[in-house]
Enzyme design. Structure first.
Site, PDB file in Angstrom:
ATOM      1  N   TYR A   1       0.833  -1.202   0.000  1.00 53.45           N
ATOM      2  CA  TYR A   1       0.000   0.000   0.000  1.00 53.45           C
ATOM      3  C   TYR A   1       0.868   1.253   0.000  1.00 53.45           C
ATOM      4  CZ  TYR A   1      -3.822   3.175   0.744  1.00 53.45           C
ATOM      5  OH  TYR A   1      -4.727   4.184   0.567  1.00 53.45           O
TER       6      TYR A   1
ATOM      7  N   PHE B   1      -6.589  22.156 -24.356  1.00 52.04           N
ATOM      8  CA  PHE B   1      -6.949  20.748 -24.493  1.00 52.04           C
ATOM      9  C   PHE B   1      -8.187  20.532 -23.626  1.00 52.04           C
ATOM     10  CE2 PHE B   1      -6.968  16.246 -23.512  1.00 52.04           C
ATOM     11  CZ  PHE B   1      -6.963  15.749 -24.794  1.00 52.04           C
ATOM     12  N   THR B   2      -9.078  19.636 -24.079  1.00 50.81           N
ATOM     13  CA  THR B   2     -10.403  19.486 -23.446  1.00 50.81           C
ATOM     14  C   THR B   2     -10.330  19.326 -21.917  1.00 50.81           C
ATOM     15  OG1 THR B   2     -10.245  17.160 -24.036  1.00 50.81           O
ATOM     16  CG2 THR B   2     -11.564  18.541 -25.490  1.00 50.81           C
TER      17      THR B   2
ATOM     18  N   ASP C   1       2.376  20.545 -20.220  1.00 51.94           N
ATOM     19  CA  ASP C   1       1.575  19.361 -20.540  1.00 51.94           C
ATOM     20  C   ASP C   1       2.459  18.500 -21.435  1.00 51.94           C
ATOM     21  OD1 ASP C   1      -0.048  17.410 -21.547  1.00 51.94           O
ATOM     22  OD2 ASP C   1      -1.784  18.711 -21.868  1.00 51.94           O
TER      23      ASP C   1
ATOM     24  N   LYS D   1      -0.030   8.141 -23.653  1.00 49.89           N
ATOM     25  CA  LYS D   1       0.398   8.532 -24.996  1.00 49.89           C
ATOM     26  C   LYS D   1       1.886   8.169 -25.175  1.00 49.89           C
ATOM     27  CE  LYS D   1      -3.713  10.686 -24.674  1.00 49.89           C
ATOM     28  NZ  LYS D   1      -3.852  11.884 -23.907  1.00 49.89           N
TER      29      LYS D   1
ATOM     30  N   ARG E   1     -13.890  15.219 -35.746  1.00 51.29           N
ATOM     31  CA  ARG E   1     -13.532  16.408 -34.975  1.00 51.29           C
ATOM     32  C   ARG E   1     -14.070  17.588 -35.783  1.00 51.29           C
ATOM     33  NH1 ARG E   1     -13.375  15.656 -30.035  1.00 51.29           N
ATOM     34  NH2 ARG E   1     -11.491  15.015 -28.976  1.00 51.29           N
TER      35      ARG E   1
ATOM     36  N   PHE F   1     -20.576  14.113 -28.985  1.00 58.75           N
ATOM     37  CA  PHE F   1     -19.938  13.278 -30.004  1.00 58.75           C
ATOM     38  C   PHE F   1     -19.782  11.824 -29.571  1.00 58.75           C
ATOM     39  CE2 PHE F   1     -15.760  13.237 -27.952  1.00 58.75           C
ATOM     40  CZ  PHE F   1     -15.803  14.393 -27.184  1.00 58.75           C
TER      41      PHE F   1
HETATM   42  C1  LIG Z   1      -4.822  12.787 -23.373  1.00 63.63           C
HETATM   43  C2  LIG Z   1      -4.378  14.133 -23.005  1.00 63.63           C
HETATM   44  C3  LIG Z   1      -4.626  14.677 -21.732  1.00 63.63           C
HETATM   45  C4  LIG Z   1      -5.487  13.968 -20.691  1.00 63.63           C
HETATM   46  O1  LIG Z   1      -4.964  12.771 -20.307  1.00 63.63           O
HETATM   47  P1  LIG Z   1      -5.849  11.494 -19.895  1.00 63.63           P
HETATM   48  O2  LIG Z   1      -4.816  10.469 -19.580  1.00 63.63           O
HETATM   49  O3  LIG Z   1      -6.711  11.131 -21.072  1.00 63.63           O
HETATM   50  O4  LIG Z   1      -6.661  11.865 -18.705  1.00 63.63           O
HETATM   51  C5  LIG Z   1      -4.124  15.929 -21.457  1.00 63.63           C
HETATM   52  N1  LIG Z   1      -3.433  16.639 -22.363  1.00 63.63           N
HETATM   53  C6  LIG Z   1      -3.193  16.147 -23.592  1.00 63.63           C
HETATM   54  C7  LIG Z   1      -2.426  16.977 -24.576  1.00 63.63           C
HETATM   55  C8  LIG Z   1      -3.659  14.893 -23.974  1.00 63.63           C
HETATM   56  O5  LIG Z   1      -3.433  14.427 -25.207  1.00 63.63           O
END
Ligand SMILES: *Cc1c(COP(=O)(O)O)cnc(C)c1O
Length: 462
Positions: free
Chosen positions: A75, A127-128, A218, A261, A385, A452
């Protein structure tokens, strides 16, 4: 100079295979009808080549799979946490690490710590999930990316760059004390996978340092960005991707990472910082939202796979093959005359659906239609998109009509072969040949949020 090779061939061989599902056209027509003409609603078993996203879809190496067996599921104080911390320090140079279940977990914690209501967050395109967490914490995002990023025809190589005049204007108008950090992405996903140059980042660092403003990175796609710097930026061609990645990180004060990613894992992420008090506060917050600070919502084995994936992700041979494969697909499509966003992004190819289907008005959902047509043709799954993703205007209730109406072909890392790229290009070219006969769609069901994902459609009759 680095040794330039003619081919981007993969620096790995295949040890285990996962059979794909082959379908007939009749099966695909039926599957698409059942999915309401929305590729998000298809079952993965009805898909031949899946280009929906490059998030969490990478193939792990034999070393990563072996690493899973070394999971220390204590843990507290798991040895895999310390291995991950070592990888983050060695390859990225950030001092303090807080693991999270994925990128948005890190964004949540960081935003809560650094943002006060009324704050301003300048960034090189939104970014979203990043923007959503900035807004939840009471901040307002302001776009400071160069104008070229918004033009699908511009061939400018560093469309991820910050427009320094725009940043200076935000500082002058809002005051540095209202800007907790500049939100800086490498590469810029929403601009189609476009890189920022090292020279531009250095200039952003100089300007923010003058005003005492942090840069939060990011770093979801930092390895792909570093590769583009190596390939395109003057004076960088002889340096390794790993060196450039380290440089990029050292020009920033902290980071959020979706390891799904570039870092080659199916789940995982982290927040990193060089500031002790931010780290201390993050360790307090992570217990509430993710788990103890030495696991952050992950199993020990997941942290081990991430530590190994980070080391693999910055190897020149790996990243050359990864981006090379995407560019190969882009070139094939250009040869077939298919209209694309230029230059090709590092993680995917974006079809320009307005130019592909110029006879369809935007309200007939050209990108949604095109994604459906490509699926029926070959079982290749892509994603919209455009107007569907853009949603409705909060004030008027009408559809937003975005400038860009795109179909995204995102390539998972280390998963598909060059022959798969050929199949994809041939399929899109076939649909392009018969584009005049394609009629659009009408929406029959519209969810309230992020429509979407779950919207349903029917074909318009010609
Ligand atoms: C995918 C992504 C995120 C968010 O990450 P998650 O692992 O999907 O929560 C943030 N910034 C960028 C540029 C991304 O491509």
């Amino acid at each position: 100079m680095t040794e330039k090779r003619m081919s981007w061939a993969e620096p790995f061989k295949i040890k285990m295979v996962e059979p794909l599902f082959m379908t007939t056209p009749a099966q695909r027509v039926k599957a698409l009808e059942e999915a309401g003409y929305n590729t998000f609603l298809l079952r993965s078993e009805d898909v031949y080549i899946d280009l929906l996203t490059d998030s969490g879809t990478s193939a792990m190496s034999d070393r990563q799979w072996a690493g899973l067996m070394l999971g220390d599921e204590a843990y507290a104080g798991s040895r895999n946490y310390y291995h991950l911390e070592e990888a983050v320090r060695k390859y990225y140079g950030y001092k303090y690490l807080v693991p999270t279940h994925q990128g948005r977990g890190a964004e949540n914690i960081l935003s809560r710590i650094l943002i006060k209501p009324g704050d301003i967050l300048p960034g090189n395109m939104y970014f979203t999930t990043t923007k959503a967490h900035q807004e939840l914490a009471g901040g307002t995002f302001v776009d400071i990316i160069v104008d070229e990023a918004h033009d699908p025809r511009s061939l400018f190589p560093f469309k991820g760059n910050v427009d320094l005049a725009k940043l200076q204007r935000v500082i002058d108008e809002q005051g540095a004390e209202r800007i907790p950090y500049v939100s800086l992405a490498t590469t810029v996903n929403m601009a189609g996978g476009q890189p920022i140059s090292l020279a531009n980042l250095k200039a952003v660092r100089a300007l923010t340092a003058k005003h005492g403003i942090r840069i939060i990175h990011d770093m979801t796609r930092v390895a792909e960005n570093a590769y583009m710097i190596q390939q395109l930026e003057e004076g960088q061609g002889a340096r390794s991707v790993a060196e450039i990645v380290f440089d990029i990180c050292s020009l920033t004060d902290g980071a959020t990472m979706s390891a799904k990613k570039d870092a080659l894992v199916n789940i995982g992420g982290f927040m990193a910082t060089n500031e002790w008090d931010v780290f201390e506060e993050a360790r307090n917050q992570v217990v509430l939202y993710e788990g103890l600070h030495t696991y952050g919502g992950l199993a020990g084995r997941d942290m081990e796979a991430m530590a190994i994936g980070i080391a693999e992700s910055v190897q020149d041979d790996h990243i050359r093959a990864r981006v090379g494969q995407v560019f190969y697909l882009g070139e094939k499509l250009l040869e077939a005359g298919v209209p694309l966003v230029r230059p090709t992004g590092t993680h995917g190819v974006f079809l320009d659906a307005k130019a592909f289907l110029p006879h369809l008005p935007q309200i007939a959902f050209p990108a949604q239609t095109l994604a459906a047509e490509i699926y029926v043709d070959s079982g290749v799954r892509t994603m919209e998109r455009g107007i569907v993703s853009a949603g409705r205007d909060k004030l008027t209730g009408d559809h937003c009509y975005p400038e860009l109406e795109l179909v995204r072909l995102t390539i998972p890392r280390r998963v598909y072969t060059q022959a798969h790229m050929d199949v994809i290009a041939e399929s899109v070219a076939r649909v392009y040949q018969r584009r005049d006969r394609i009629t659009g769609l009408k929406m029959t069901y519209e969810p309230k949020y992020l429509r979407f994902f779950q919207a349903r459609f029917e074909p318009l009759r010609a």
